[in-house]
Enzyme design. Sequence first.
Site, short mmCIF file in Angstrom:
data_model
loop_
_atom_site.label_atom_id
_atom_site.label_comp_id
_atom_site.label_asym_id
_atom_site.label_seq_id
_atom_site.Cartn_x
_atom_site.Cartn_y
_atom_site.Cartn_z
N THR A 1 -4.28 9.08 -5.64
CA THR A 1 -4.16 9.34 -3.94
C THR A 1 -2.92 10.27 -3.72
O THR A 1 -3.16 11.09 -2.85
CB THR A 1 -3.81 7.95 -3.28
OG1 THR A 1 -5.23 7.19 -3.50
CG2 THR A 1 -3.77 8.21 -1.71
N GLU B 1 0.82 -1.21 -0.17
CA GLU B 1 -0.09 -0.17 0.10
C GLU B 1 0.84 1.37 0.07
O GLU B 1 0.66 2.33 -0.50
CB GLU B 1 -0.87 0.05 1.35
CG GLU B 1 -1.70 1.27 1.61
CD GLU B 1 -2.97 1.44 0.75
OE1 GLU B 1 -3.07 0.94 -0.62
OE2 GLU B 1 -4.21 1.71 1.23
#
Length: 313
Positions: free
Chosen positions: A184, A132
């Site tokens: 993101t 991640e």
Amino acid sequence: MAFSIAEAFAPATVANLGVGFDILGLALQGMGDRAIVEFQDAPEIIFSEIRGDDGKLPRDPALNIAAVSARALLDHVGEARGLSIRLFKGLPLSSGLGSSAASAVVSVIALNKLLGEPFTRAQLLPFCLEGEALVSGYHADNVAPCLLGGIILVAGTTVNAIQPLPLPDQFHLALVTPDIAVPTDSARKILPKHVTLKTMIHQTGAVAKLVDALHRGDLAALSQAIEGDRVVEPARACLMPMHREARAAAKQAGAAAVFIGGAGPTLCAVCESAVIAEMAASAMQAQYLAANIPCMSQATGVDQCGAVVLNAY
Ligand code: HSE
């Protein structure tokens, strides 16, 4: 029993719940990623297949979240064999539905099965975070609910930071995901680097109210707390066309609260019934379609299981 092939599923997640930036997230029923992971004698991790990503995900295992997470686990246990991974993306990329977390979790859950399940699901958190972190840094607000299901407080990145929270009885969700990519890292760069003491007090108060409302099952207080964010959502709204209109349409349809799913552009409405969730999803979708922005919408609920191994041979 030793297995050489395992198939797993990891659900979509939405992070933040408005005011809980990087520390709150929940798992969604329905959508998710699937992977089939197989040991191979050669030490490398290879992708024998990736589908559902329109060719956008890196095939290089050093750059792919699913492979980086699996590599972290292989190295940790000193496993010399490599892996062949078939990854089936059910989640759109850069959408606010936890696509990167699902990639990380689905490969690690399957690999853990192949290894004889030496780790609990919570203990798999650090390996998933390695993947991640490739795209959005070290925060576990998607990975933790993806692993465990439910609504999770994860005020840190270690296993003991994970705290499952109660799910109120009447807690339904409407989601709309416009076809606008919001990476993101861009959505994080736009955030203010400093906040005033007054804002900090407001923000921490709202998070505390949110957790308290979940424990009391008080949907009205929960909704007020979710919408109490004065830092993150106001800064990000400019990245999401029709955000204000879609939010207003959901409220008009009866939604109790609306928040940006993770870094966006998914908008997520909390509703007190499945019927209201259906109406809110349609109302938000209508706003985007009227503006010629393709989108998908859904009415759903919280997945309480988290990632699962579907098959092992
Ligand atoms: N908490 C994260 C954010 C979720 O809002 O940036 C997306 O990775």
